[in-house]
Motif scaffolding. Structure first.
Motif, PDB file in Angstrom:
ATOM      1  N   GLY A  27       0.662  -1.054  -0.083  1.00 31.18           N
ATOM      2  CA  GLY A  27      -0.127   0.161  -0.018  1.00 31.18           C
ATOM      3  C   GLY A  27       0.853   1.438  -0.074  1.00 31.18           C
ATOM      4  N   SER A  69      -1.918  -8.022   2.139  1.00 30.33           N
ATOM      5  CA  SER A  69      -2.393  -6.831   1.499  1.00 30.33           C
ATOM      6  C   SER A  69      -3.493  -6.437   1.480  1.00 30.33           C
ATOM      7  N   SER A  71      -6.928  -4.783   2.150  1.00 31.58           N
ATOM      8  CA  SER A  71      -7.196  -3.581   2.506  1.00 31.58           C
ATOM      9  C   SER A  71      -8.111  -3.142   3.455  1.00 31.58           C
ATOM     10  N   TYR A  72      -8.212  -2.201   4.205  1.00 30.92           N
ATOM     11  CA  TYR A  72      -8.916  -1.988   5.323  1.00 30.92           C
ATOM     12  C   TYR A  72     -10.341  -1.919   4.869  1.00 30.92           C
ATOM     13  N   SER A  90     -10.773  -0.523  11.214  1.00 26.07           N
ATOM     14  CA  SER A  90     -10.499  -0.171   9.833  1.00 26.07           C
ATOM     15  C   SER A  90     -11.194   1.300   9.572  1.00 26.07           C
ATOM     16  N   ARG A  99      -7.405   4.012   3.043  1.00 26.60           N
ATOM     17  CA  ARG A  99      -8.033   2.728   3.646  1.00 26.60           C
ATOM     18  C   ARG A  99      -8.066   1.804   2.278  1.00 26.60           C
ATOM     19  N   ASN A 100      -8.232   2.306   1.079  1.00 26.58           N
ATOM     20  CA  ASN A 100      -8.315   1.542   0.072  1.00 26.58           C
ATOM     21  C   ASN A 100      -6.838   0.787  -0.426  1.00 26.58           C
ATOM     22  N   ARG A 101      -6.107   1.699  -0.116  1.00 24.82           N
ATOM     23  CA  ARG A 101      -4.578   1.225  -0.204  1.00 24.82           C
ATOM     24  C   ARG A 101      -3.904   0.176   0.841  1.00 24.82           C
ATOM     25  N   GLY A 103      -3.303  -1.607   4.405  1.00 18.03           N
ATOM     26  CA  GLY A 103      -3.541  -3.106   4.941  1.00 18.03           C
ATOM     27  C   GLY A 103      -3.219  -3.267   6.475  1.00 18.03           C
TER      28      GLY A 103
END
Length: 296
Positions: A27, A69, A71-72, A90, A99-101, A103
């Protein structure tokens, strides 16, 4: 700075074996900040983004195997029922973009005491799956953090996944920050009820050199709940028990003064969060359908 970009997990392990100082990046939400501010200048960056299996998860009968990896955002959207404490944590991570990237694997690799995932992982009793060209092993989360931003990984090891028991009872997470979003925790607290073993586990973030459990508070509460017959009766926990639990949780901290908060404030806030998360989780437990648990 050289950039290594393996196409498979086996290539990644070989690259890490050849270049033990290489810093993994997926991330990049922690690593790139350090590089951009010139706090870190590694000789090699090991890009793991081409390794698809690290972004996968598997829900098993009793556990969830979470790729490093994942993601959240994926945890929030797909694993809320199985991992409620981690899903709540998260929600508090930075912005939607991060949060998309970001982890859990990155949080573990950085091992910052302020990492948002750590209290939830401690409360859930997770295990970290690590691997090198020499083989793989599982590290209990209690043994993973070895110092400020240090972990139990050997120089040639990479984090492959995290194994977390599916929640068998309510879990909660609470965080104090200097604003509502895009903030590093002043302190954080995670709590998980485990009715199957009649135990409570906790996790404290950003209030000690490493993420820690409030062990004395856990021991006190486990004894109080058992001796008072609370697990069977589901009666309301008395204010005196909740107060003592909070005070012991506060005593389990070893914080510092910094720009985000004082040590005394962190201790105070952890005690408050401990009492509140205990109240929230216990009320949820009291409202659980007993037929689901096989209770007459």
């Amino acid at each position: 700075m050289d950039f290594l970009r393996p196409a498979s997990w086996e290539e990644a392990l070989a690259a890490k074996a050849e270049h033990p100082t290489a810093v993994p990046i997926a991330g990049g939400t922690d690593v790139m900040v350090e590089i951009n501010f010139d706090h870190r200048r590694p000789e090699y960056l090991l890009d793991l983004n081409r390794i698809g299996e690290l972004g996968e998860w598997e829900v098993r009968e009793d556990t969830v195997r979470l790729g490093a990896s994942v993601s959240y955002t994926q945890i929030m959207e797909h694993l809320r029922a199985e991992l409620p404490g981690l899903a709540l944590a998260s929600h508090t991570v930075a912005s939607p973009q991060i949060r998309n990237r970001g982890g859990v694997g990155g949080n573990l690799g950085t091992a910052s005491p302020a990492g948002d995932a750590h209290p939830a992982l401690l409360a859930a009793g997770a295990e970290v799956e690590v691997e090198s060209a020499r083989g793989s092993r599982l590290i209990p989360i209690d043994a993973f953090y070895t110092g400020v931003k240090r972990n139990a990984l050997a120089p040639d090891e990479l984090i492959r996944a995290v194994h977390i028991d599916k929640a068998d009872g309510p879990q909660q997470y609470s965080k104090v920050g200097t604003r509502n979003a895009m903030v590093i925790a002043v302190c954080a607290f995670g709590l998980a009820l485990h009715p199957g073993t009649r135990t409570v586990r906790t996790g404290i973030g950003s209030a000690a050199p490493t993420p820690v459990r409030a062990s004395a508070a856990e021991e006190f509460l486990n004894a109080a709940l058992e001796e008072g017959g609370f697990w069977d009766s589901r009666k309301i926990i008395t204010p005196s028990i909740a107060k003592q639990f909070g005070e012991l949780a506060s005593g389990g901290c070893n914080p510092i003064d910094d720009v985000r908060g004082t040590a005394s404030y962190r201790r105070h806030a952890v005690g408050i969060m401990a009492r509140r998360t205990l109240g929230w989780t216990w009320e949820s437990y009291r409202g659980t359908d007993r037929s689901i648990e096989g209770v007459a």
